[in-house]
Design a protein around this motif. Structure first.
Motif, PDB file in Angstrom:
ATOM      1  N   GLN A 205       0.840  -1.194   0.000  1.00 22.10           N
ATOM      2  CA  GLN A 205       0.000   0.000   0.000  1.00 22.10           C
ATOM      3  C   GLN A 205       0.874   1.243   0.000  1.00 22.10           C
ATOM      4  N   TRP A 206       0.821   1.987  -1.085  1.00 29.41           N
ATOM      5  CA  TRP A 206       1.614   3.205  -1.182  1.00 29.41           C
ATOM      6  C   TRP A 206       0.867   4.414  -0.629  1.00 29.41           C
ATOM      7  N   PHE A 207      -0.435   4.256  -0.463  1.00 26.64           N
ATOM      8  CA  PHE A 207      -1.272   5.408  -0.113  1.00 26.64           C
ATOM      9  C   PHE A 207      -1.938   5.255   1.246  1.00 26.64           C
ATOM     10  N   LYS A 208      -2.236   6.400   1.850  1.00 27.29           N
ATOM     11  CA  LYS A 208      -2.965   6.423   3.120  1.00 27.29           C
ATOM     12  C   LYS A 208      -4.467   6.439   2.830  1.00 27.29           C
ATOM     13  N   ALA A 209      -5.247   6.162   3.847  1.00 27.33           N
ATOM     14  CA  ALA A 209      -6.705   6.165   3.705  1.00 27.33           C
ATOM     15  C   ALA A 209      -7.241   7.573   3.960  1.00 27.33           C
ATOM     16  N   GLN A 210      -6.686   8.543   3.234  1.00 25.89           N
ATOM     17  CA  GLN A 210      -7.142   9.929   3.342  1.00 25.89           C
ATOM     18  C   GLN A 210      -6.829  10.665   2.046  1.00 25.89           C
ATOM     19  N   ALA A 211      -7.594  11.723   1.794  1.00 18.20           N
ATOM     20  CA  ALA A 211      -7.437  12.484   0.552  1.00 18.20           C
ATOM     21  C   ALA A 211      -6.100  13.216   0.525  1.00 18.20           C
ATOM     22  N   LEU A 212      -5.564  13.378  -0.665  1.00 18.46           N
ATOM     23  CA  LEU A 212      -4.330  14.147  -0.860  1.00 18.46           C
ATOM     24  C   LEU A 212      -4.637  15.620  -0.620  1.00 18.46           C
ATOM     25  N   GLY A 213      -3.732  16.315   0.063  1.00 14.41           N
ATOM     26  CA  GLY A 213      -3.950  17.729   0.364  1.00 14.41           C
ATOM     27  C   GLY A 213      -3.992  18.594  -0.880  1.00 14.41           C
ATOM     28  N   GLY A 214      -4.733  19.691  -0.802  1.00 16.33           N
ATOM     29  CA  GLY A 214      -4.907  20.586  -1.947  1.00 16.33           C
ATOM     30  C   GLY A 214      -3.609  21.184  -2.450  1.00 16.33           C
ATOM     31  N   ASN A 215      -2.729  21.610  -1.533  1.00 22.48           N
ATOM     32  CA  ASN A 215      -1.457  22.210  -1.944  1.00 22.48           C
ATOM     33  C   ASN A 215      -0.557  21.192  -2.630  1.00 22.48           C
ATOM     34  N   THR A 216      -0.509  19.985  -2.082  1.00 24.85           N
ATOM     35  CA  THR A 216       0.301  18.923  -2.689  1.00 24.85           C
ATOM     36  C   THR A 216      -0.215  18.602  -4.076  1.00 24.85           C
ATOM     37  N   LEU A 217      -1.531  18.513  -4.195  1.00 26.42           N
ATOM     38  CA  LEU A 217      -2.158  18.214  -5.483  1.00 26.42           C
ATOM     39  C   LEU A 217      -1.857  19.311  -6.498  1.00 26.42           C
ATOM     40  N   GLY A 218      -1.891  20.560  -6.036  1.00 28.90           N
ATOM     41  CA  GLY A 218      -1.633  21.677  -6.934  1.00 28.90           C
ATOM     42  C   GLY A 218      -0.210  21.735  -7.440  1.00 28.90           C
ATOM     43  N   ASN A 219       0.723  21.123  -6.704  1.00 27.15           N
ATOM     44  CA  ASN A 219       2.134  21.157  -7.092  1.00 27.15           C
ATOM     45  C   ASN A 219       2.577  19.933  -7.885  1.00 27.15           C
ATOM     46  N   ILE A 220       1.668  18.997  -8.107  1.00 24.49           N
ATOM     47  CA  ILE A 220       2.031  17.761  -8.806  1.00 24.49           C
ATOM     48  C   ILE A 220       2.556  18.046 -10.211  1.00 24.49           C
ATOM     49  N   MET A 221       1.857  18.902 -10.964  1.00 23.65           N
ATOM     50  CA  MET A 221       2.256  19.173 -12.337  1.00 23.65           C
ATOM     51  C   MET A 221       3.644  19.808 -12.389  1.00 23.65           C
ATOM     52  N   LYS A 222       3.920  20.709 -11.451  1.00 22.25           N
ATOM     53  CA  LYS A 222       5.229  21.355 -11.409  1.00 22.25           C
ATOM     54  C   LYS A 222       6.325  20.321 -11.142  1.00 22.25           C
ATOM     55  N   LYS A 223       6.072  19.420 -10.194  1.00 19.38           N
ATOM     56  CA  LYS A 223       7.058  18.387  -9.857  1.00 19.38           C
ATOM     57  C   LYS A 223       7.269  17.436 -11.034  1.00 19.38           C
ATOM     58  N   MET A 224       6.183  17.079 -11.725  1.00 20.84           N
ATOM     59  CA  MET A 224       6.293  16.192 -12.884  1.00 20.84           C
ATOM     60  C   MET A 224       7.128  16.858 -13.975  1.00 20.84           C
ATOM     61  N   ALA A 225       6.915  18.147 -14.174  1.00 21.83           N
ATOM     62  CA  ALA A 225       7.660  18.881 -15.204  1.00 21.83           C
ATOM     63  C   ALA A 225       9.148  18.924 -14.875  1.00 21.83           C
ATOM     64  N   GLU A 226       9.468  19.123 -13.584  1.00 23.01           N
ATOM     65  CA  GLU A 226      10.862  19.165 -13.163  1.00 23.01           C
ATOM     66  C   GLU A 226      11.538  17.812 -13.370  1.00 23.01           C
ATOM     67  N   GLU A 227      10.843  16.734 -12.959  1.00 26.87           N
ATOM     68  CA  GLU A 227      11.430  15.396 -13.073  1.00 26.87           C
ATOM     69  C   GLU A 227      11.567  14.961 -14.532  1.00 26.87           C
ATOM     70  N   ALA A 228      10.693  15.492 -15.398  1.00 23.83           N
ATOM     71  CA  ALA A 228      10.769  15.149 -16.817  1.00 23.83           C
ATOM     72  C   ALA A 228      11.791  16.013 -17.558  1.00 23.83           C
ATOM     73  N   GLY A 229      12.334  17.022 -16.859  1.00 18.18           N
ATOM     74  CA  GLY A 229      13.334  17.892 -17.468  1.00 18.18           C
ATOM     75  C   GLY A 229      12.750  18.920 -18.411  1.00 18.18           C
ATOM     76  N   LEU A 230      11.437  19.201 -18.284  1.00 15.67           N
ATOM     77  CA  LEU A 230      10.809  20.151 -19.210  1.00 15.67           C
ATOM     78  C   LEU A 230      11.348  21.560 -19.031  1.00 15.67           C
ATOM     79  N   GLU A 231      11.717  21.919 -17.813  1.00 20.49           N
ATOM     80  CA  GLU A 231      12.192  23.278 -17.551  1.00 20.49           C
ATOM     81  C   GLU A 231      13.631  23.476 -18.011  1.00 20.49           C
TER      82      GLU A 231
END
Length: 201
Positions: free
Chosen positions: A102-128
């Motif tokens: 189980q990688w996930f907890k039994a609770q919703a992902l926080g709004g701030n974390t969710l909002g930063n997902i795209m930025k983190k994905m872009a960084e890890e993909a080297g888009l910037e």
């Protein structure tokens, strides 16, 4: 979906796995509910085509294959969070809490974390690293999708059924003159070369 809140409101039942009876291929389907631009009370606002994503490789270990990724996501959720009204995005266990099953907890992902997902994905993909730093948001993915489909010659009427835009005029905001289109246009305005004429003496 555009806003962080629309993603946070997603439930587990909003994405479902299906088998296409015609080609026997698996696909996941997004079952849209009420959003900022669609309140479900006006029949004309109901999306005619539910967006689908089909398997791209068929390899269960391929993290980029949408079907493989979805199936893995489901198996790594706590079983009690796979109910229709459970949050789609769940909080992630930290490294010291990590459970291989189980990688996930039994609770919703926080709004701030969710909002930063795209930025983190872009960084890890080297888009910037590929040019001037740009703001990468959830809507940026939608914008890129529209531009790629238009560049590939897909009709606007087909694109709006996939993206959920109300009419094809909405796609004008996504127009961008790509290098390929510039090259094609250049062929129309360049001056043709002329054969040298013989000089009469």
């Amino acid at each position: 979906m555009r806003s962080r809140q629309e993603h946070r409101d997603m439930c587990f039942c909003d994405v479902t796995l299906h088998l296409d009876p015609l080609n026997k291929k698996e696909y996941i389907q997004f079952n849209e509910r009420q959003t900022k631009t669609r309140d479900c009370t006006n029949p004309t606002q109901v999306r005619k085509v539910a967006p689908r994503a089909y398997a791209t490789s068929g390899d269960p270990q391929d993290a980029r294959d949408p079907i493989s990724a979805y199936k893995k996501h489901v198996t790594l959720r706590p079983p009690n969070m796979n109910k229709p009204d459970s949050p789609f995005y769940l909080a992630i266990r930290t490294s010291n809490q990590l459970n291989q099953l189980q990688w996930f907890k039994a609770q919703a992902l926080g709004g701030n974390t969710l909002g930063n997902i795209m930025k983190k994905m872009a960084e890890e993909a080297g888009l910037e690293q590929n040019g001037p730093k740009q703001k990468v948001t959830n809507h940026a993915a939608r914008k890129t999708t529209v531009r790629r489909l238009k560049s590939a010659g897909v009709e606007n009427t087909d694109i709006i059924q996939l993206t959920g835009h109300k009419n094809s005029d909405s796609l004008k905001d996504y127009d961008e003159l790509s290098p390929t289109r510039q090259e094609s246009m250049f062929k129309h305005y360049r001056v043709p070369t002329r054969k040298p004429q013989p000089v009469m003496l």
